[in-house]
Design an enzyme around this catalytic site. Structure first.
Site, mmCIF file in Angstrom:
data_model
loop_
_atom_site.group_PDB
_atom_site.id
_atom_site.type_symbol
_atom_site.label_atom_id
_atom_site.label_comp_id
_atom_site.label_asym_id
_atom_site.label_seq_id
_atom_site.Cartn_x
_atom_site.Cartn_y
_atom_site.Cartn_z
ATOM 1 N N GLY A 135 4.345 6.803 -1.594
ATOM 2 C CA GLY A 135 5.642 7.112 -2.202
ATOM 3 C C GLY A 135 5.453 7.995 -3.424
ATOM 4 O O GLY A 135 6.071 9.051 -3.572
ATOM 5 N N ILE A 191 0.820 -1.213 0.000
ATOM 6 C CA ILE A 191 0.000 0.000 0.000
ATOM 7 C C ILE A 191 0.860 1.273 0.000
ATOM 8 O O ILE A 191 0.419 2.333 -0.424
ATOM 9 C CB ILE A 191 -0.949 -0.018 1.225
ATOM 10 C CG1 ILE A 191 -2.066 1.010 1.080
ATOM 11 C CG2 ILE A 191 -0.184 0.169 2.541
ATOM 12 C CD1 ILE A 191 -3.243 0.818 2.015
ATOM 13 N N LYS A 192 2.109 1.145 0.452
ATOM 14 C CA LYS A 192 2.961 2.329 0.597
ATOM 15 C C LYS A 192 3.465 2.891 -0.740
ATOM 16 O O LYS A 192 4.010 3.989 -0.783
ATOM 17 C CB LYS A 192 4.125 2.031 1.543
ATOM 18 C CG LYS A 192 3.672 1.823 2.985
ATOM 19 C CD LYS A 192 3.099 3.103 3.591
ATOM 20 C CE LYS A 192 2.725 2.914 5.042
ATOM 21 N NZ LYS A 192 2.185 4.141 5.665
ATOM 22 N N ASP A 193 3.270 2.134 -1.822
ATOM 23 C CA ASP A 193 3.593 2.704 -3.142
ATOM 24 C C ASP A 193 2.741 3.944 -3.397
ATOM 25 O O ASP A 193 3.157 4.879 -4.073
ATOM 26 C CB ASP A 193 3.304 1.695 -4.258
ATOM 27 C CG ASP A 193 4.309 0.568 -4.302
ATOM 28 O OD1 ASP A 193 5.147 0.479 -3.387
ATOM 29 O OD2 ASP A 193 4.254 -0.239 -5.255
#
Ligand code: PMP
Length: 326
Positions: free
Chosen positions: A50, A45-47
């Site tokens: 980012g 999910i952190k894409d």
């Protein structure tokens, strides 16, 4: 695969538009739907944050073109930032306490980032201080600091939440999500409450985490193996706004471990521990709606499966509970 069907120019275009899949063990009349975030190119999910944070900072000028992004991070955020930095011509430096997952550090390096280790015994606090020291030495560097950066929650307000509302024609009864920084839940909650102020918003944490402190309750601090959610230091959780949250569900590691195995064996879902904790909490909320114990504007519950279990195989996630290193 993502739902993207046309040829794309860059891997950044594959971020988001992840599948929304019903949890098969949901109670019949109240389905639980999970966003499968391992479909992102950096596999979490952190894409989303980012890409979103870097693009916004470049647009606002807080990050100069060709500048450097420095983040104290041990995990998925580093990978997400590294994927985006590589494609946006930004240098990435991550300050990581030594003890953290070697696999994740290898992925950050493979993506072109520099990884600087700090001694494990000095904790995350030292990594944060070191990141700021390094940023001061360079004149084109910024520290996004996901725990404090409103762009973190905004990424989910702008992408994750609208994708869910589109998929379900706006019929969302409850949003349930584990909180690390709280960015996912806060961004989705803000969108949900604008759409319908009666939407139930439920935070999830592992037993031993201290999010209770936000609700004037005495937290029982302890170690936990569930990765990516929970807090040992509520003062760092600047983004978390308890006013947006109706309930906090605390899940013991043993139950999370069991659910992780069940999701794989019964549902073909190779998801990690935070997803399993979310699944249990979301199923609980769905049962409460079904039984009339909880009022929600629609008979549906949405959660997120943040990343894949493959990232944690070396920690024994599918071995016995005792063998799981967490
Ligand atoms: N699950 C995993 C695996 C994570 O890495 C994170 C981020 N720490 C979360 C859930 C929680 O996301 P957030 O920081 O948006 O609360």
């Amino acid at each position: 695969m993502t739902t993207h069907t046309d040829p794309l120019d860059s891997v950044l275009e594959t971020i988001g538009e992840t599948p929304l899949v019903r949890v098969q063990a949901s109670p019949d009349p109240v389905p639980v739907y999970a966003k499968l975030e391992s479909f992102n190119p950096g596999a979490s999910i952190k894409d989303r944050i980012g890409k979103y944070m870097l693009e916004q900072m470049l647009a606002e000028g807080t990050l100069p073109p060709g500048g450097t992004v420095i983040e104290p991070t041990a995990g998925n955020t580093g990978i997400g930032l590294a994927v985006a930095a590589g494609q946006l011509d930004v240098d990435a430096v991550f300050v990581v306490p030594e003890r953290f997952s070697v696999e994740k550090q290898q992925l950050m390096r493979a993506l072109g980032a520099e990884v600087i280790n700090t001694p494990s015994e000095d904790g995350m606090k030292r990594a944060i201080d070191r990141a700021h020291e390094l940023a001061e030495e360079l004149d084109d560097a910024v520290v996004p600091q996901q725990f404090q950066n409103p762009l973190n929650a905004e990424a989910h307000y702008a992408t994750t939440a609208p994708e869910v509302y589109d998929a379900l024609d706006g019929e969302v009864g409850a949003i349930v999500a584990g909180c690390g920084t709280g960015g996912t839940l806060m961004g989705m909650a803000e969108y949900a409450l604008e759409h319908d102020p009666d939407t139930r918003v439920v935070a999830v944490q592992p037993e031993g985490s201290m999010y209770d402190a936000f609700f004037d309750e005495e937290p029982e601090e302890g170690p936990y193996k569930t990765e990516g959610i929970g807090t040992h230091d509520p003062d760092t959780n600047v983004l978390f706004d308890p006013d947006l949250v109706d309930d906090l569900i605390t899940v013991p590691d043993e139950r999370t471990h069991e659910e992780m195995s069940r999701l794989a064996a019964e549902e073909g879902q190779l998801v990690a521990s935070s997803a399993a904790a979310n699944s249990l909490a979301a199923r609980q909320v769905a049962r409460d709606i079904r039984d009339g114990e909880l009022d929600a504007p629609h008979d549906s519950v949405v959660t997120v499966f943040a990343d894949s279990s493959e990232r944690y195989l070396s920690k024994g996630v599918y071995r016995s509970f005792e063998e799981w290193e967490g």
